[in-house]
Design an enzyme around this catalytic site. Structure first.
Site, mmCIF file in Angstrom:
data_model
loop_
_atom_site.group_PDB
_atom_site.id
_atom_site.type_symbol
_atom_site.label_atom_id
_atom_site.label_comp_id
_atom_site.label_asym_id
_atom_site.label_seq_id
_atom_site.Cartn_x
_atom_site.Cartn_y
_atom_site.Cartn_z
ATOM 1 N N ASP A 99 -30.319 35.309 16.304
ATOM 2 C CA ASP A 99 -29.637 36.351 15.976
ATOM 3 C C ASP A 99 -28.383 36.131 16.854
ATOM 4 O O ASP A 99 -28.274 35.572 18.066
ATOM 5 C CB ASP A 99 -30.298 37.820 16.664
ATOM 6 C CG ASP A 99 -29.677 38.897 15.901
ATOM 7 O OD1 ASP A 99 -28.687 39.145 15.646
ATOM 8 O OD2 ASP A 99 -30.792 39.735 15.770
ATOM 9 N N ASP A 201 -25.244 39.394 13.337
ATOM 10 C CA ASP A 201 -25.215 40.886 13.795
ATOM 11 C C ASP A 201 -23.786 41.523 13.247
ATOM 12 O O ASP A 201 -22.649 40.963 13.379
ATOM 13 C CB ASP A 201 -25.127 41.018 15.422
ATOM 14 C CG ASP A 201 -25.552 42.608 15.780
ATOM 15 O OD1 ASP A 201 -26.380 43.182 15.431
ATOM 16 O OD2 ASP A 201 -24.620 42.777 16.604
ATOM 17 N N GLU A 265 -26.165 40.811 8.523
ATOM 18 C CA GLU A 265 -26.320 42.128 8.546
ATOM 19 C C GLU A 265 -25.026 42.796 8.062
ATOM 20 O O GLU A 265 -24.021 42.912 8.716
ATOM 21 C CB GLU A 265 -26.369 42.668 9.945
ATOM 22 C CG GLU A 265 -26.964 44.140 10.154
ATOM 23 C CD GLU A 265 -26.518 44.965 11.475
ATOM 24 O OE1 GLU A 265 -27.069 45.926 11.738
ATOM 25 O OE2 GLU A 265 -25.812 44.354 12.368
ATOM 26 N N HIS A 327 -35.401 46.903 13.054
ATOM 27 C CA HIS A 327 -35.406 47.328 14.727
ATOM 28 C C HIS A 327 -34.361 48.429 14.674
ATOM 29 O O HIS A 327 -34.260 48.901 15.677
ATOM 30 C CB HIS A 327 -34.992 46.230 15.536
ATOM 31 C CG HIS A 327 -33.708 45.712 15.240
ATOM 32 N ND1 HIS A 327 -33.322 44.985 14.066
ATOM 33 C CD2 HIS A 327 -32.493 45.791 16.071
ATOM 34 C CE1 HIS A 327 -32.021 44.453 14.262
ATOM 35 N NE2 HIS A 327 -31.531 44.996 15.371
ATOM 36 N N ASP A 328 -33.736 48.804 13.791
ATOM 37 C CA ASP A 328 -32.821 49.815 13.650
ATOM 38 C C ASP A 328 -32.990 51.039 13.069
ATOM 39 O O ASP A 328 -33.046 52.179 13.219
ATOM 40 C CB ASP A 328 -31.120 49.454 13.249
ATOM 41 C CG ASP A 328 -30.552 48.379 14.409
ATOM 42 O OD1 ASP A 328 -30.789 48.323 15.439
ATOM 43 O OD2 ASP A 328 -29.775 47.393 13.696
HETATM 44 C C1 GLC Z 1 -26.599 45.806 15.145
HETATM 45 C C2 GLC Z 1 -28.144 45.610 15.673
HETATM 46 C C3 GLC Z 1 -28.268 46.728 16.398
HETATM 47 C C4 GLC Z 1 -27.284 46.939 17.459
HETATM 48 C C5 GLC Z 1 -25.913 46.870 17.026
HETATM 49 C C6 GLC Z 1 -24.749 46.385 18.117
HETATM 50 O O1 GLC Z 1 -26.326 46.856 14.133
HETATM 51 O O2 GLC Z 1 -28.640 45.445 14.561
HETATM 52 O O3 GLC Z 1 -29.439 46.832 17.217
HETATM 53 O O4 GLC Z 1 -27.410 47.707 18.306
HETATM 54 O O5 GLC Z 1 -25.628 45.898 15.919
HETATM 55 O O6 GLC Z 1 -25.026 45.208 18.462
#
Ligand code: GLC
Length: 530
Positions: A99, A201, A265, A327-328
């Protein structure tokens, strides 16, 4: 499976390292733990693993606040452990993606510590600083994704810095060439260690409007997820210049041997904004996560409409990617299936048979549900900030349920797991492995069929006409998938052959002559006899 298209052909698996397997009995999952569980992933038929953040971090946002981009978090192990994991996975034909968090660093990263030392500091310009608004207060109206203003005043230097997430996650300034160079170096560093690429990310957000213009208000036409906030991220995120950075990274990834892959993402809830992240003819991301799909309700009309849009608009060289959990966003067994195993099965059949790369989230393969927890005691900073239990991401980050023994096979009986373990008796890997009719075997059989049949990986998606509540499509000449996403019986026409795999396994092998009746939340994959 061709080496250069493994990420199109294969099934990928997301691991939250703190929660997968604990090798040293401290209640926190680690890299050696993952290594010891590679058997499971190989048996399941996984081709690639994405590890949530592994780099040193004060864990204000559980690794998404990186303090050293070229290290390994001591909670998870050492660089040697990571090298060993990558090598051991590689021996079993599985690639490892890390990541990458380029939007922001931790406030304890050496760059930010230096930036705070004064306006003339060497790394001041690595971050986004702005003077207060003319009348005082934040420079513009931008809102943090985690609630409140996206600006934090640094009193000693009299300026605000930008934080699109937590104040302890200052946003980097991607207009600064030195930041771009530093990340190029980082990419090269990790590529040289043998990883297969990165999940990036908040990849759509890294470049901000140079003039820091105010974001406009959301409107009634915006996606419901966007309407949870009051502003649309038009200037604070998703700027056209982000594509320059992605092209630069793609060139780096392509020039490596073997080439590396980039999965973004891309949190944009509009297909016309998502597609450009694939670039112009394979020059940006390999895969751009589709959050329209993730956030679609578990409804045949809604999900099939997202897929129809992808099929219609995605250029031929680009490749779809589908996921139901992360995970979100939460776990599909809870958010889509609402605890109903029939629904989880049909969701998994959908993911593994659409045209595109499926990402499973650890635990999806056993239909692992979320584990409800209070917002007040949350470890997730978002839930603590908003106090809203529906914001608590801890519920989908709980330990993998390997067996029903104390510690769940995740950790020792004595250890206190970092997050509570769910109902082991109701759901665990060991019990499901022993049961041919389990969700785990369904997932494994679907993956195996996909591996054996090129048509299921690469052939076209041709939707079939269905009654309300159902969704069906053909993959190539031989295969058809028919799903009932409703609680009523339905009949799907235009399907004939033999049921290769049914979510209700007693129907495996059934002969289908032109139409199939599906009970509530039943799905079948039918193979035409030749
Ligand atoms: C992304 C991640 C999340 C994190 C955010 C800030 O959305 O998937 O878990 O809190 O970025 O880095």
């Amino acid at each position: 499976m061709a080496a250069d298209t493994w990420w199109r052909d294969g099934v990928l698996y997301q691991i939250y390292p703190r929660s997968f397997a604990d090798s040293d009995g401290d209640g926190i999952g680690d890299l050696r733990g993952i290594l010891a569980r590679l058997d499971h992933l190989e048996w399941l038929g996984i081709d690639g693993i994405w590890l949530n953040p592994t780099m040193p971090s004060p864990n204000e946002d559980w690794g998404y606040d990186v303090s050293d981009y070229c290290g390994v978090h001591p909670d998870l192990g050492t660089m040697e452990d990571l090298d060993a994991l990558v090598a051991a996975a590689g021996k079993r034909g599985m690639r490892v993606l890390l990541d990458l968090v380029p939007n922001h660093t931790s406030d304890r990263h050496a760059w930010f510590v230096d930036a705070l030392s004064g306006r003339e500091a060497q790394h001041r310009d690595y971050y986004v600083w702005a003077d207060p608004a003319p009348g005082g207060g934040p420079p513009n109206n931008w809102e943090s994704n985690f609630g409140g203003s996206a600006w934090t005043l640094h009193e000693p230097t009299g300026q605000y810095y930008l934080n699109n997430f937590l104040p302890s996650q200052p946003d980097l300034n991607w207009w600064n060439e030195a930041v771009r160079d530093a990340f190029d170096e980082m990419l090269r560093f990790w590529f040289a260690r043998g990883i297969a690429g990165f999940r990036i990310d908040v990849c759509h957000a890294i470049v901000k409007d140079r003039e820091l213009r105010d974001d406009p208000a959301v409107t009634a036409e915006d996606h419901p997820e966007l309407r949870r906030r009051s502003l649309k991220h038009v200037f604070s995120m998703n700027r056209p210049e982000v594509h320059d950075v992605l092209r630069r990274w793609r060139a780096l990834a392509d020039s490596d041997d073997p080439p590396k892959i980039l999965v973004g993402e891309t949190y944009v809830l509009d297909l016309d904004q998502l597609i450009p992240y694939y670039g112009q003819g394979e020059d940006e991301l390999h895969l751009a996560f589709n959050f329209l799909f993730v956030h679609a309700p578990f409804d045949a009309g809604a999900l099939s409409a997202v897929v129809a849009g992808v099929e219609e608009k995605l250029p031929e060289v680009a490749w779809p990617v589908y996921t139901g959990s992360n995970h979100d966003a939460g776990r599909l067994a809870t958010r889509w299936a609402d605890g109903d195993e029939r629904r989880a099965r049909v969701a998994l059949m959908m993911l593994l048979t659409l045209r595109g790369t499926p990402f499973l989230y650890y635990g999806d393969e056993i239909g692992m549900p979320e584990v409800p927890q209070d917002a007040e005691t949350a470890l997730d900073p978002v839930a603590r900030r908003t106090g809203d239990p529906s914001d608590n991401r801890d519920v989908c980050r709980t330990p993998m349920q390997w067996s029903d023994e104390p510690g769940g096979g995740f950790t020792t009986a004595e250890a206190k797991p970092w997050l509570p373990i769910g109902d082991l008796a109701a759901c665990n890997v060991e019990a499901q492995r022993a049961d041919r009719g389990s969700v785990l075997h369904l997932v494994r059989d679907l993956i195996a069929l996909r591996r054996d049949e090129p048509a299921l990986r690469s052939s076209s998606y041709e939707p079939l006409a269905t009654p309300d509540g159902a969704w069906a499509w053909r993959r190539g000449e031989r295969f058809a998938v028919a799903l009932n996403l409703s609680g009523a019986d339905v009949t799907v026409d235009g399907v004939d052959g033999r049921v290769a795999i049914a979510t209700n396994r007693v129907r495996d092998g059934e002969t289908v002559g032109g139409a199939i009746e599906l009970g509530p939340y039943e799905g079948v994959m039918v193979e035409r006899r030749t």
